[in-house]
Scaffold this active site. Sequence first.
Site, short mmCIF file in Angstrom:
data_model
loop_
_atom_site.label_atom_id
_atom_site.label_comp_id
_atom_site.label_asym_id
_atom_site.label_seq_id
_atom_site.Cartn_x
_atom_site.Cartn_y
_atom_site.Cartn_z
CB CYS A 432 8.53 -39.77 19.29
SG CYS A 432 8.05 -38.70 17.94
CB ILE A 433 4.69 -42.67 18.14
CG1 ILE A 433 4.74 -43.20 19.58
CG2 ILE A 433 3.67 -43.48 17.35
CD1 ILE A 433 3.43 -43.08 20.32
#
Length: 487
Positions: A432-433
């Site tokens: 993800c981020i």
Amino acid sequence: MKFVQKLGKALMLPVACLPICGILMGLGYAMCPSTMQGGDVTGVVEQIGFFLVKAGGALIDHMALLFAIGVGVGMSDDHDGTAGLAALASWLMITNLLSTGAVSVLRTLEEGSTAFIAFSKIENPFIGIIAGIIGALCYNRFKSTKLPDWLSFFSGKRCVAIVAGVVSIVVSAVLLFVWPVLFAGLVALGKGIAGMGALGAGIYAFFNRLLIPFGLHHALNNVFWFDTIGLGDLSHFWNGETSADVSWSLGMYMSGFFPCMMFGIPGAALAMIQSAKSNKKKVAIGLIASAAISAFVCGVTEPFEFAFMFLAPALYVVYALLYGIFTVITVALGFRAGFSFSAGLTDLIFSAPLPAAAKTWLIIPLGIAAFIVFYVVFRFAIVKFDLKTPGREDDDDDETKVVLANDDFTTVAKIVLEGVGGKDNVESIDNCITRLRLVIKDYTKVDEKKIKSAGVAGVVRPSQKDVQVIIGTKVQFVADEFKKLCK
């Protein structure tokens, strides 16, 4: 639920293409009304408007195809384009096998019948999502397949699209019998609620939104908007008729969508943006705000709906219920407007002069009420139940501030790989981020101390098979190296 959330995340890529299309179409309709109302396209301004409408429609009209490729790539283990190609092969196979031309050879298919309408609507987002899932699952399962030497050319990734095609034939055979039954059942439901007045219109609006993920809302639309059973709310409205010419209150099956699409969606969008985590608020604004503008201007709601329906399915049911409630209120108050495309500002303006339009000024109080109610309900539900709408992924807010101790991404990836027990112990890789998200086979082989020695900020173990390594905003570089090491 994990599979559904992964699907929701995969849909973000094709959904991101849609808001600009809605805006282009809204501008185009405003510049070239004849595109919507009929007539010749004359003058430079109208020609530009026509051009913009067609540009926006190019993607809106082929949204299902975007979903197929986007889901295929997004749900594959390493987001490989091969999965997208396999999804495209699956889409072409299913939509061609279930086209009216092909089905009419296999069974009796009378033009205008429920079954004919069902198969004429086979190119819908639901089929696109199915094709994407087939492409991704076939890629994940067969990307490393080794065939005998005489078939070695088709080994590995080259066999994925072939397998996807075979699977699609089986799926098409099942849908050949299942799809028309589902469609016919919904048509029967539409006939059952057609005589229930404002309440029936509300029930229709609820199911119209609820069935969008499956593409089955077309079944109900054909009952209420077109002359399938003698109604045809849309066609009679735009023919310049009034309620005196028909047996129902003309426009009642379209009017309730206007306050919801024009004002309710922006209210819900604001709630999502305010509920997003501070480090992801800009991303949420970029996706959700543009989707809200599309809904307001020309009633294109798919960018907003597909942005959260799989991430927070319970909230989507509430969203559909709000449509039903506001439709009952709108119809009961006597507001009448129609659309030839969808319930946005453009159609509201063009339908207002028609004879069946009534009390269009009510869009202001109804719109304000819709904005407030949608905002309050969404804000409460998202915060109260910690729903994973865009911008509310599981990462901690301060993880974007994490600084990786070692900028040698290959070395970091090697140490992490050793810490999780080597590539043979890795089932899937994602990120993800801020986190490297791994699914492992044997949790006893995971050495957290070894992983932390790579200079990462921490290790999270949500379950026995899930390992999340907190790396920070440079996670993509580590993930790329990690995937290379696992090949």
